[in-house]
Structure formats: C-alpha cells, structure tokens
Design an enzyme around this catalytic site. Structure first.
Site, PDB file in Angstrom:
ATOM      1  N   HIS A  24       0.845  -1.200   0.000  1.00 43.88           N
ATOM      2  CA  HIS A  24       0.000   0.000   0.000  1.00 43.88           C
ATOM      3  C   HIS A  24       0.882   1.253   0.000  1.00 43.88           C
ATOM      4  O   HIS A  24       0.690   2.163  -0.811  1.00 43.88           O
ATOM      5  CB  HIS A  24      -0.901  -0.019   1.235  1.00 43.88           C
ATOM      6  CG  HIS A  24      -1.766   1.189   1.386  1.00 43.88           C
ATOM      7  ND1 HIS A  24      -3.099   1.214   1.026  1.00 43.88           N
ATOM      8  CD2 HIS A  24      -1.492   2.440   1.868  1.00 43.88           C
ATOM      9  CE1 HIS A  24      -3.600   2.409   1.258  1.00 43.88           C
ATOM     10  NE2 HIS A  24      -2.639   3.170   1.777  1.00 43.88           N
ATOM     11  N   GLU A  25       1.851   1.276   0.904  1.00 48.33           N
ATOM     12  CA  GLU A  25       2.749   2.432   0.989  1.00 48.33           C
ATOM     13  C   GLU A  25       3.663   2.514  -0.229  1.00 48.33           C
ATOM     14  O   GLU A  25       4.026   3.616  -0.673  1.00 48.33           O
ATOM     15  CB  GLU A  25       3.585   2.350   2.266  1.00 48.33           C
ATOM     16  CG  GLU A  25       2.770   2.405   3.553  1.00 48.33           C
ATOM     17  CD  GLU A  25       1.977   3.693   3.685  1.00 48.33           C
ATOM     18  OE1 GLU A  25       2.453   4.739   3.192  1.00 48.33           O
ATOM     19  OE2 GLU A  25       0.890   3.659   4.278  1.00 48.33           O
ATOM     20  N   HIS A  28       2.054   4.584  -2.877  1.00 52.87           N
ATOM     21  CA  HIS A  28       2.252   6.022  -2.656  1.00 52.87           C
ATOM     22  C   HIS A  28       3.664   6.444  -3.080  1.00 52.87           C
ATOM     23  O   HIS A  28       3.851   7.479  -3.731  1.00 52.87           O
ATOM     24  CB  HIS A  28       2.063   6.362  -1.172  1.00 52.87           C
ATOM     25  CG  HIS A  28       0.667   6.155  -0.666  1.00 52.87           C
ATOM     26  ND1 HIS A  28      -0.447   6.557  -1.354  1.00 52.87           N
ATOM     27  CD2 HIS A  28       0.208   5.607   0.495  1.00 52.87           C
ATOM     28  CE1 HIS A  28      -1.532   6.268  -0.664  1.00 52.87           C
ATOM     29  NE2 HIS A  28      -1.162   5.680   0.460  1.00 52.87           N
TER      30      HIS A  28
END
Length: 345
Positions: A24-25, A28
């Site tokens: 998920h990170e 980003h």
C-alpha cells in the site's frame, strides 16, 4: 499452541500485514517518484531502524524493528512545514496529490487480484466439497466455543449418520436454539459433544459457524484472470451491501479488529498455503476499500478534500487540515476500540 505452530502463526501474521501494508505504501512511494515529489523516508516496518541507507535521490530506506507494514514520508506533506516548492507534496496541484493518495488503495486491489488469479491458475477454482469435513470456522461461534476444529469429520448428528455436507447443514439449519448432539472424528480419535446452533437473524436458520472444505477445478489463464477480477468485485460489493444493510437496520456491524484478524490468519496458515494466500487477498481488498472511505486521515478523506479544493478553487488551509485530522483520529480510535472489544467479547 506448541512452538512450531506458534512460529508458523507469527510468520503468517508478519507476512500478511507486512505485504498488505508495505505494498500500500509502496504505491504512494512510486507515484511520488513518478510525479517528481521528493520522498524523505521509505520504511519497511515501524519503530527503531535496524538497517538502512540513503539513496542517491536523498530518500532514507529503512528496515525497522516491527515488521508489520511500512510508511512513506514525502517532503512537505504537512501544510505547516511545506514551503510550496515544486518537489514537495503540497507543492503539487490537487489532482496530482489525488493520484498519490489513490495509489495506495489501488495497489491493495492489484495485490488482491494477483493473489486471487495466481491461486486459481495454479490450483484451480475453489468449490465447496460435499464431504462432511470442517474446512473453516467462524471465531466465537458455537462450533468454535464447543471445541470443534478444522479437519474434524462429522460422523453423526442427533444419532443419524452424516453422509454429506448438505445433510449436515440442513439438520443444523432446522435446529436454532436446540441442543444438538454431534459425533466427530479427529485423526484416529472419535468423540461426541452437544452444541446449540444460534439463530441467524437474517434467515432465521440455525448456524454453528462451520464451512465445508474446498476442492479445486482446473482452469486456464484467461479464466484465472477473470476469476481474480470477479473475486475483487464480489468482495467489494458484498462489503458495501453489508455496511448499507447494517446501517439501514441500525444493527451493530460485525467488525474484526487486530485480535480477530490475527486469529483468522493463524487458522488460515494451518489450513494450507492456498487458504493463507486467499485470506491475504481478502484482507488486501478490505484495507483497500477501507482506505477509500471519505474519512479524514484515510486516503479517501484526503481525496475528498483535494476534490473539493479542485471544485471550489480554494486551497486547503492549516485550520481545515487540523480540524479534519482531529476528527479522523477520534473516529479511527473509536473504531479500533470497538473492533477490539468485538474481538475480545
């Protein structure tokens, strides 16, 4: 729980949380780099840094003590500290920031799709077995409280031999609130117990929280890809339907917190690799969906503010951000406490 089982469960939990949150990170991080936003730190895990190095771009890459996720820190991610430079987060136009926050949930869905499609391609499409053997269990339901375990074979119910899963389910469904005698086999040992099915409020049927095992039907690559996409869609649609149904009926949501998720991961690890991989995909969909909700502090909350910024033409202020963050912290802490209470109770 013996030591090998404990090690297996711990490894499964670290793999699940580490993979889902880290990727998920990573979403980003990749979009930040693609848009030219300087990233000050990208870490695997939380807490004190155990190992790390600083890359040519100035990003500090770290491995931290608690390997249960990760985080990314873009330069100027707080309005208070942002100078508005072109390589800072708040130096970007609202739609570029929107792309950055959307990348995290998108990566969760990409991970889930890949895992679902991979399992189906390698193993086949899962279908319910007709054998009266427990394939999975709901934590906290009558079967779990009575001491039944995964892989137990139900031999008789109310003295009648059990030939298949359909017969077992039909009898249980017809006995809500009535003590029911089961004889089962675990390994080479047979035993019996009395269990009382609880009434399912939606259907009125008796349930004890058990599910059949799975068999797999081989399919080709195209069918596996289609099934992977279908699973992502079905899980999301089911989640939306469940939330809307609970809210409309003003019922307490069935929400699992960290304790419940750890228990589910531990059980899936014991059931086999494909069960664990499928559960990781399910959790990844859940985290991706949760993060797109328009709640302050979540990616969806940031996205909602950036979209409003684009529509109104007015830049966000420090006061608006501080208020939104305060509301988000209060909501998420309340949700965590509620979910943990559900797990424990």
């Amino acid at each position: 729980m013996n030591l090998p089982d404990l090690i297996q469960s711990a490894a499964a939990v670290v793999l699940t949380f580490g993979m889902v949150i880290f990727l998920h990170e990573f979403g980003h991080f990749m979009v930040c780099r693609w848009l030219g936003v300087r990233v000050e730190r990208f870490a695997f895990g939380f807490g004190p840094e155990l190992l790390g190095f600083t890359g040519a771009s100035g990003t500090r890459f770290s491995i931290c003590a608690l390997p249960l996720g990760g985080f990314v820190k873009p330069a100027g991610e707080d309005l208070e500290s942002s100078s508005g430079k072109s390589d800072e987060y708040f130096g970007q136009a609202w739609y570029r920031r929107l792309a950055i926050v959307a990348a995290g949930p998108a990566m969760n869905y990409i991970l889930a799709f890949t895992l679902f499609a991979g399992v189906v391609w390698a193993k086949g499409v899962p279908e319910a077995s007709s054998e009266p053997v427990i394939g999975n269990m709901m934590i906290g339901h009558p079967a779990d409280r009575a001491g039944l375990e995964i892989d137990d074979r139900i031999l008789t119910i109310q003295g009648e031999p059990v030939e298949n899963w359909e017969q077992l389910a039909k009898t249980i469904h017809g006995r809500p609130g009535k003590p029911t005698e089961l004889r089962y086999r675990r390994g080479s040992t047979e035993a019996k117990l009395s269990i009382t099915p609880q009434k399912d409020e939606a259907s009125g049927r008796g349930v004890i929280g058990i599910m059949p095992g799975q068999i797999y039907r081989s399919v080709g690559f195209t069918a596996a890809v289609t099934e992977g996409a279908r699973q992502c869609y079905s899980l999301t649609a089911f989640t939306v339907k469940t939330i809307v149904g609970k809210l409309s009926k003003r019922e307490k949501p069935d929400l699992a917190g960290p304790v419940g998720i750890v228990q589910m991961v531990s059980r899936a690890a014991k059931s086999g690799l494909e069960e664990l991989v499928f559960l990781i995909g399910l959790i990844s969909v859940a985290i991706g969906f949760f993060n797109i909700l328009p709640v302050p502090l979540l990616d969806g909350g940031h996205a909602a503010m950036y979209i409003w910024e684009g529509i109104s033409g007015k830049p966000l202020t420090k006061q608006v951000m501080a208020t939104a963050n305060g509301v988000g912290i209060a909501f998420l802490l309340s949700l965590l406490i509620f979910a943990t209470y559900n797990d424990v109770s």
